[in-house]
Scaffold this active site. Structure first.
Site, mmCIF file in Angstrom:
data_model
loop_
_atom_site.group_PDB
_atom_site.id
_atom_site.type_symbol
_atom_site.label_atom_id
_atom_site.label_comp_id
_atom_site.label_asym_id
_atom_site.label_seq_id
_atom_site.Cartn_x
_atom_site.Cartn_y
_atom_site.Cartn_z
ATOM 1 N N ASP A 32 -7.845 -0.133 6.962
ATOM 2 C CA ASP A 32 -7.940 -1.379 7.719
ATOM 3 C C ASP A 32 -6.571 -1.773 8.248
ATOM 4 O O ASP A 32 -6.445 -2.781 8.938
ATOM 5 C CB ASP A 32 -8.491 -2.499 6.830
ATOM 6 C CG ASP A 32 -9.936 -2.245 6.428
ATOM 7 O OD1 ASP A 32 -10.781 -2.165 7.323
ATOM 8 O OD2 ASP A 32 -10.205 -2.118 5.225
ATOM 9 N N LYS A 44 0.795 -1.226 0.000
ATOM 10 C CA LYS A 44 0.000 0.000 0.000
ATOM 11 C C LYS A 44 0.832 1.283 0.000
ATOM 12 O O LYS A 44 0.388 2.326 -0.503
ATOM 13 C CB LYS A 44 -0.940 0.012 1.204
ATOM 14 C CG LYS A 44 -2.146 -0.899 1.076
ATOM 15 C CD LYS A 44 -3.220 -0.263 0.225
ATOM 16 C CE LYS A 44 -4.530 -1.014 0.319
ATOM 17 N NZ LYS A 44 -5.620 -0.340 -0.411
#
Length: 403
Positions: A129, A82
């Protein structure tokens, strides 16, 4: 539910109207643009390509020609991919604010005291998350800025602590992912903070596009690491930003058609439900969306990603928790000469689905629909390692989610 996997054929797949509409979106993921992103990433002094593993023994065992796994658990020491999106988006934002073109700047230049003096204090805010927020927090800290990260209910304490360890303010809310995104967006407006989110809504399109473009560096690495095109690519869905970037670039990189498959948990299966509905517009799902596949617990697709994925994805799947757990165990217990891969719940979910459909005759029709056979070259992305060590250990050692 009796079925470990549910699947829906995408009725919008390769419709001519969709193909015509998606072409302008693909222009955001051309070779030229992807090279620009990669150039910026490579200015980070610790940049290294992540490995592409070829699991030849396992491929022979399940009956395909090749299995390839791009292992992003090695990326920047952050155990997930990410950061590539977050750092490129923040880099673009900073370059814009100092009236520079990111093509002329390096990561180190953006860290300079002169840049910090020009911008003053900036706070970046995001919902996560776990992995996206850690990447944003890392990028903000590296560049000398602040970060505030908000997580949905049920998020792992270890992932929260990892974000705090990057110097960010972080907390777990009582809301699901999509409601937390809305909450974060309001906080950004009220406090003049900069939201770094990988999904889009009306009036908020540029930064999410930068994030999607940031992901393409890892896809470019795959193209350079493979000797020929894959026949099948299984991808994690979530909001679809990662999958959309992968599909957009691979579609333009190879002349041959690739079969793309999207994978989600039962609890957050907006793409599966959208494909099942069969309309040109996506549907959303709600509720608490609790799943061990925390990185995929999203109920509302990214609109740009949806346009790309509804055009080029053949099948949408959603799976039981045990499927992701099986994927973790199979990848983590290599056979023959294969390399062991440490994959987290979201990282292993697509592989778990593939393993289930290849070893369970209940899914023979799905194998036939996908035309997977002994000539198939199947590509996966391990998007995260063991980012929740306790849960990883319980699954791998103690057999949690075995059924």
């Amino acid at each position: 539910m009796n079925d470990k996997i549910m699947w829906a054929l995408n009725q919008q797949y390769h419709l001519q109207d969709n193909l015509e509409q998606v072409v302008p979106l693909l222009h955001n993921f051309t070779e030229e643009q992807v090279n620009r992103v990669e150039r910026f990433h490579r200015t980070y002094k610790k940049f290294e390509n992540t490995p592409l593993r070829s699991l030849d023994t396992l491929a022979s065992f399940v009956g395909v020609h090749h299995i390839f796994v791009k292992d992003e658990s090695y990326r920047f020491g952050l155990n997930a991919f990410k950061v590539l999106g977050g750092i490129y988006a923040i880099g673009q934002y900073v370059a814009r604010m100092i009236d520079k073109n990111i093509d002329e700047l390096s990561f180190e230049e953006l860290k300079s005291p002169a840049v910090k003096e020009q911008l003053g204090d900036v706070t970046f805010i995001s919902t996560t998350d776990g992995n996206h927020g850690r990447g944003v927090a890392w990028a903000a800290r590296e560049l000398g800025f602040k970060a505030r990260i908000y997580m949905p209910a049920g998020s792992a304490e270890e992932r929260l602590q990892n974000i705090k360890n990057e110097g960010a303010y972080a907390e777990i809310t009582s809301m699901n992912y999509d409601d937390t995104v809305r909450y974060t967006s309001n906080l950004a407006k009220d406090n003049d903070w900069v939201i770094i989110q990988d999904t889009m809504w009306e009036g908020y399109e540029e930064i999410p596009l930068w994030i999607m473009q940031g992901y393409t560096t890892l896809v470019k690495e795959v193209v350079e690491q493979l000797d020929k095109a894959p026949t099948h690519v299984f991808l994690q869905a979530g909001v679809g930003s990662f999958a959309g970037a992968v599909v957009a670039y691979l579609t333009q990189s190879y002349a041959q058609e690739i079969t793309f498959v999207l994978v989600e948990p039962y609890a957050a299966n907006c793409y599966y439900e959208s494909f099942k509905q069969g309309d040109a517009h996506f549907v959303t799902v709600g509720g608490d969306m609790q799943t061990i596949m925390a990185g995929l617990a999203c109920g509302e697709p990214n609109p740009m990603a949806w346009e790309i994925l509804k055009t080029y994805t053949k099948i949408g799947m959603c799976c039981h928790e045990s499927v992701a757990a099986t994927g973790m165990r199979v990848l983590g217990n290599a056979i023959g000469t294969d390399t062991r891969i440490i994959a987290g719940e979201s990282g292993a979910a697509p592989f778990g689905c593939f393993y289930e459909l290849m070893t369970n005759d209940h899914y023979a029709e799905l194998r036939h629909t996908l035309q997977i056979d002994k000539q198939s070259r199947v590509l996966f992305f391990n998007t995260e390692g063991n980012t929740d060590v306790e849960n990883y250990r319980n699954i791998m050692w103690h057999g949690d989610y075995a059924k």
